[in-house]
Design a protein around this motif. Structure first.
Motif: not given
Length: 96
Positions: A1-20
């Motif tokens: 879920m953490a990796l899934r939440d890095l990209r909004p639905a329908g978007s191609k932008t990527r973010k750096i994964p960080y701990p939550t």
């Protein structure tokens, strides 16, 4: 879920994964692909519990394949993000 939440639905932008707050994401402090780290760890644990050679061989082959994938993903993170944490390893903390 953490990796899934890095990209909004329908978007191609990527973010750096960080701990939550989720303890399963804390491994993001040390590795780029904790999902592979957890999977290899579970297969190794299963091989130890069953003491079955085919399971151990499957774990080894899985580790090799997931290491290849993790190295590729780690390289793409380093190339894409200038501020990517430099201490992270692809799959095994402090080693590989």
């Amino acid at each position: 879920m953490a990796l899934r939440d890095l990209r909004p639905a329908g978007s191609k932008t990527r973010k750096i994964p960080y701990p939550t707050k989720n303890p399963f994401t804390w491994l993001f402090l040390l590795v780029s692909c904790p999902n592979y780290t957890y999977e290899v760890g579970s297969w190794i644990g299963f091989a130890i519990m069953t003491q079955c050679l085919p399971v151990a061989l499957f774990s080894l082959v899985g580790f090799i394949q997931m290491t290849i994938w993790a190295k590729g993903k780690h390289r793409s993170y380093l190339k894409e993000f200038r501020d990517y944490p430099p201490l992270r390893m692809p799959i095994v903390p402090f080693l590989l």
